[in-house]
Design a protein around this motif. Sequence first.
Motif, mmCIF file in Angstrom:
data_model
loop_
_atom_site.group_PDB
_atom_site.id
_atom_site.type_symbol
_atom_site.label_atom_id
_atom_site.label_comp_id
_atom_site.label_asym_id
_atom_site.label_seq_id
_atom_site.Cartn_x
_atom_site.Cartn_y
_atom_site.Cartn_z
ATOM 1 N N VAL A 4 5.025 -8.112 7.525
ATOM 2 C CA VAL A 4 3.856 -7.924 7.325
ATOM 3 C C VAL A 4 3.575 -7.322 5.601
ATOM 4 O O VAL A 4 2.643 -7.800 5.009
ATOM 5 N N VAL A 5 4.445 -6.365 5.298
ATOM 6 C CA VAL A 5 4.047 -6.365 4.073
ATOM 7 C C VAL A 5 4.634 -6.920 2.815
ATOM 8 O O VAL A 5 4.975 -6.297 2.047
ATOM 9 N N THR A 6 5.637 -8.003 3.378
ATOM 10 C CA THR A 6 5.907 -8.960 1.649
ATOM 11 C C THR A 6 5.393 -9.655 2.025
ATOM 12 O O THR A 6 5.899 -10.920 1.356
ATOM 13 N N ARG A 7 4.415 -10.887 2.866
ATOM 14 C CA ARG A 7 4.112 -11.959 2.781
ATOM 15 C C ARG A 7 3.109 -12.048 2.040
ATOM 16 O O ARG A 7 2.578 -10.682 1.266
ATOM 17 N N GLY A 41 4.204 -0.506 2.431
ATOM 18 C CA GLY A 41 3.534 -1.477 1.651
ATOM 19 C C GLY A 41 1.871 -1.149 1.025
ATOM 20 O O GLY A 41 1.698 -1.870 0.799
ATOM 21 N N VAL A 42 1.589 0.324 1.330
ATOM 22 C CA VAL A 42 0.088 1.060 0.957
ATOM 23 C C VAL A 42 1.095 0.662 -0.778
ATOM 24 O O VAL A 42 0.396 0.742 -1.616
ATOM 25 N N VAL A 43 1.833 1.764 -1.037
ATOM 26 C CA VAL A 43 2.662 1.838 -2.275
ATOM 27 C C VAL A 43 2.920 0.665 -3.135
ATOM 28 O O VAL A 43 2.314 0.724 -4.122
ATOM 29 N N VAL A 44 3.291 -0.521 -3.053
ATOM 30 C CA VAL A 44 3.419 -1.171 -3.542
ATOM 31 C C VAL A 44 2.867 -2.630 -3.862
ATOM 32 O O VAL A 44 2.553 -3.087 -4.828
ATOM 33 N N ARG A 45 2.481 -3.099 -2.468
ATOM 34 C CA ARG A 45 1.004 -4.189 -2.575
ATOM 35 C C ARG A 45 -0.405 -3.990 -3.393
ATOM 36 O O ARG A 45 -0.933 -2.903 -3.320
ATOM 37 N N LYS A 46 -0.459 -5.295 -3.943
ATOM 38 C CA LYS A 46 -1.212 -5.250 -4.599
ATOM 39 C C LYS A 46 -2.926 -6.014 -4.033
ATOM 40 O O LYS A 46 -4.454 -5.377 -4.098
ATOM 41 N N ASN A 47 -2.908 -6.193 -3.009
ATOM 42 C CA ASN A 47 -4.317 -6.926 -2.349
ATOM 43 C C ASN A 47 -4.380 -5.973 -0.572
ATOM 44 O O ASN A 47 -3.979 -5.473 -0.412
ATOM 45 N N VAL A 48 -5.779 -6.096 -1.132
ATOM 46 C CA VAL A 48 -6.372 -4.525 -0.370
ATOM 47 C C VAL A 48 -5.685 -5.180 0.735
ATOM 48 O O VAL A 48 -6.283 -3.682 1.446
#
Lengths: 162, 100
Positions: free
Chosen positions: A20-23, B21-28
């Motif tokens: 989920v967090v890498t796609r 995921g919350v810290v690294v990703r940019k997609n809301v």
Amino acid sequence: MEPILFIVFGAIAVGGAIMVVTRRHPMSSALFLILTLFAVAALFVLRQAHFLAAIQVIVYAGAVVVLFIFVIMLINVPENKLPLERLTGFRFLGIMVAGLFILEAALVARRFATPGTPTADSGSVEAVGRALFTDYLLAFEVTSVLLLAAVIGAIALAKKRI
Amino acid sequence: MMDPSAYLLLSGILFGIGVAGVVVRKNVLIILMSVEIMLNAVNVAFIAVGSHLGDVTGSVFAFMVMTVAAAEAAVGLAILIAIFRLKETIDITELSVLKW
């Protein structure tokens, strides 16, 4: 039997969460989120929490993820307009912080060995229903106010002109 | 029945993945999904300890967490739609009007 099933479903849950967090595309993330939620529901069944397992599948996989998929399809960002994500120094630091948190959780979990008195019906529909409508009646009723506020808030936010 | 420490470890791992995921990703959208993973990790801990102690309170609390998660997803996605209508982006680094 429980340890084997725990390892299988735990591995599915963790693998799905990592996917989920890498796609890159949110639609793949949403589908892997369903996988994770189903694996967690199976873990609930392993712990005799049948009511919560059913609610997990109905509310999470059946309603929340469908809401996510609706929004992904509604805003429909093309592949080349998705935010560009590179692994910079600060992001690497973020991953390190998350790893540190997992390490801390492992240290705390290792110490949790208080003697318990397991009963078979601590999570059955009857037991949870009885608790919800006696000891936690006020909290249960206030929950309905929360959901009403969320419904009105979501409509007020997303509607163009009220 | 198994000792709850394995479940607590799993809960910590899932929560850590959600934090990453919350810290690294940019997609809301993916950030909101990571929040859902974190809430689910907490539910795993509630259920594991609740059934270990033979107490129904764990299930009741997990039920409340699920309610809050559903409300959060609904309101969060509504905010996302409103923002997308205004700025045509889901990149969280471009949504910085409130940043000093």
